[in-house]
Design a protein around this motif. Structure first.
Motif, PDB file in Angstrom:
ATOM      1  N   GLN A 171       0.848  -1.175   0.000  1.00 51.57           N
ATOM      2  CA  GLN A 171       0.000   0.000   0.000  1.00 51.57           C
ATOM      3  C   GLN A 171       0.887   1.229   0.000  1.00 51.57           C
ATOM      4  O   GLN A 171       1.846   1.334   0.764  1.00 51.57           O
ATOM      5  N   LEU A 172       0.547   2.196  -0.864  1.00 45.79           N
ATOM      6  CA  LEU A 172       1.304   3.430  -0.980  1.00 45.79           C
ATOM      7  C   LEU A 172       0.663   4.507  -0.121  1.00 45.79           C
ATOM      8  O   LEU A 172      -0.555   4.672  -0.121  1.00 45.79           O
ATOM      9  N   GLY A 198      -4.603  -0.829  -7.402  1.00 46.53           N
ATOM     10  CA  GLY A 198      -4.536   0.573  -7.018  1.00 46.53           C
ATOM     11  C   GLY A 198      -3.284   1.242  -7.530  1.00 46.53           C
ATOM     12  O   GLY A 198      -2.577   0.710  -8.404  1.00 46.53           O
ATOM     13  N   LEU A 199      -3.004   2.432  -6.989  1.00 43.43           N
ATOM     14  CA  LEU A 199      -1.853   3.224  -7.405  1.00 43.43           C
ATOM     15  C   LEU A 199      -0.569   2.585  -6.898  1.00 43.43           C
ATOM     16  O   LEU A 199      -0.379   2.410  -5.695  1.00 43.43           O
ATOM     17  N   ALA A 200       0.297   2.218  -7.837  1.00 41.45           N
ATOM     18  CA  ALA A 200       1.565   1.555  -7.523  1.00 41.45           C
ATOM     19  C   ALA A 200       2.726   2.505  -7.759  1.00 41.45           C
ATOM     20  O   ALA A 200       2.638   3.444  -8.551  1.00 41.45           O
ATOM     21  N   ASP A 217      -2.041  -4.570  -9.975  1.00 36.78           N
ATOM     22  CA  ASP A 217      -2.746  -5.468  -9.067  1.00 36.78           C
ATOM     23  C   ASP A 217      -1.974  -5.580  -7.756  1.00 36.78           C
ATOM     24  O   ASP A 217      -0.739  -5.508  -7.727  1.00 36.78           O
ATOM     25  N   GLY A 218      -2.738  -5.777  -6.673  1.00 36.26           N
ATOM     26  CA  GLY A 218      -2.125  -6.000  -5.382  1.00 36.26           C
ATOM     27  C   GLY A 218      -1.867  -4.756  -4.568  1.00 36.26           C
ATOM     28  O   GLY A 218      -1.378  -4.848  -3.444  1.00 36.26           O
ATOM     29  N   TRP A 219      -2.202  -3.594  -5.117  1.00 37.25           N
ATOM     30  CA  TRP A 219      -2.001  -2.342  -4.391  1.00 37.25           C
ATOM     31  C   TRP A 219      -3.350  -1.824  -3.912  1.00 37.25           C
ATOM     32  O   TRP A 219      -4.352  -1.913  -4.606  1.00 37.25           O
TER      33      TRP A 219
END
Length: 355
Positions: A3-4, A108-110, A235-237
């Motif tokens: 997560q950013l 999400g945003l990576a 994917d994965g964020w």
């Protein structure tokens, strides 16, 4: 699944990291999670702008004290992209990008980062730098886990320059070399993303029709390698952050500025409503004085005079337009948009919390 988190912090002077220190002490930010910093300092933005190096040194010393790592090792893995010059309504600030690898998310945003090998003055503005940046961009895309080039929203690069270029450099004028470095880095980004199918050093600063609307480049003598930060969807964020990016046709392109905020899910019309301003985390903008000497048919006087450089005119003007939409002056506005948008134009990127 990472997560950013993005934190926009104020500074009282170019070496002031007290806001970040407070977040670290409170546990809101872990020093080991910090992956990149992008900021504006109040220097002149030129070759002799010491504020960028001063901030970087202060940052690395703070992180050294928190982690026990060597400052040089930290500087070699944490991009610190700084732009000097907070003319007009702009305010000194910095964005801290931290990644929590233990978090979970769907898409999400990576963010990914990478460094090229050190670039000697003789390679600045040459094919070697173009190819080195292109590879670093590919490495950063892979680091973020972004699967496709079209999922990349923005590539921010800090490219090197040399105060004393030497006889083997492509130009003996450090200011020209700085422009060539930005241009080569933009070509490298475009090559990696497919925005510029072929990139040759002979076309730098000449074929202005070759550009990437996803490249934002700064250059300075405080770095020796090309430092790359990539943002996009993967994917994965965790999906709580968005990045809206839009090109600017010229310096007065208010519609382009508004488009970037709307792409970030904000109801800018043209200003962001007061109720949504807290969702705006950070804004990055690139622009340049039109080399034709006119904007929409009217002559401009953003010239390289001895009293006030053209880029300082640019930052003050574009900064006011973008800040009026954002609702605050903590906006990253950088001049020198060679091959980073159409001639005389640029881009805007808005980081925001999802609505």
């Amino acid at each position: 699944m990472p997560q950013l988190a993005i934190h926009r912090l104020s500074m009282a002077h170019p070496g002031d990291l007290s806001a970040l220190h407070a977040l670290m002490q409170s546990g809101a930010v872990r020093a080991g999670d910090i992956r990149a910093v992008i900021g504006k300092t109040e220097g002149n933005g030129g070759l002799n702008d010491f504020t960028r190096g001063y901030f970087t040194q202060s940052l690395m010393l703070l992180l050294c004290a928190a982690t026990g790592a060597d400052p040089a090792a930290l500087a070699a893995r944490i991009p610190c992209v700084l732009s000097g010059g907070t003319e007009g309504a702009l305010s000194p600030h910095y964005l801290v990008f931290a990644v929590d690898r233990a978090a979970t998310g769907a898409r999400g945003l990576a963010m990914g980062t990478a460094f090229s090998a050190p670039t000697p003055p003789a390679e600045i503005g040459r094919q070697a730098q173009i190819l080195a940046v292109a590879q670093a961009v590919r490495d950063a895309v892979a680091d973020a886990g972004i699967a496709r080039a079209e999922d990349v929203a923005l590539v921010q690069v800090k490219a090197p320059c040399a105060q004393s270029p030497g006889p083997e450099a492509r130009s003996g004028d450090p200011r020209v070399l700085m422009a060539l470095s930005r241009a080569a880095a933009a070509f490298g980004v475009g090559l990696a993303l497919g925005d510029i199918p072929e990139a040759r050093e002979a076309e730098l600063l000449r074929d202005v029709g070759r550009f990437s609307n996803r490249a934002s480049i700064s250059s300075g003598i405080e770095v020796t390698a090309n430092e790359v930060v990539v943002f996009g969807q993967a994917d994965g964020w965790a999906p709580d952050l968005v990045a809206g990016v839009a090109p600017l046709a010229d310096l007065l392109d208010l519609e382009g500025v508004v488009a970037a905020f709307r792409a970030a899910g904000l109801d800018a019309a043209p200003a962001v409503p007061a109720a949504q301003r807290a969702r705006v985390i950070g804004v990055l903008a690139k622009g340049e004085p039109d080399r034709s000497g006119a904007i929409r048919g009217a002559r401009h006087t953003m010239l390289g005079d001895t009293d006030l450089d053209a880029q300082r005119h640019l930052r003050g003007a574009l900064g006011a337009i973008v800040a009026s939409v954002a609702g605050h002056g903590q906006v990253f506005v950088s001049g020198g948009a060679e091959h980073q948008g159409p001639p005389g134009g640029g881009l805007v990127c808005v980081f925001a919390r999802a609505g």
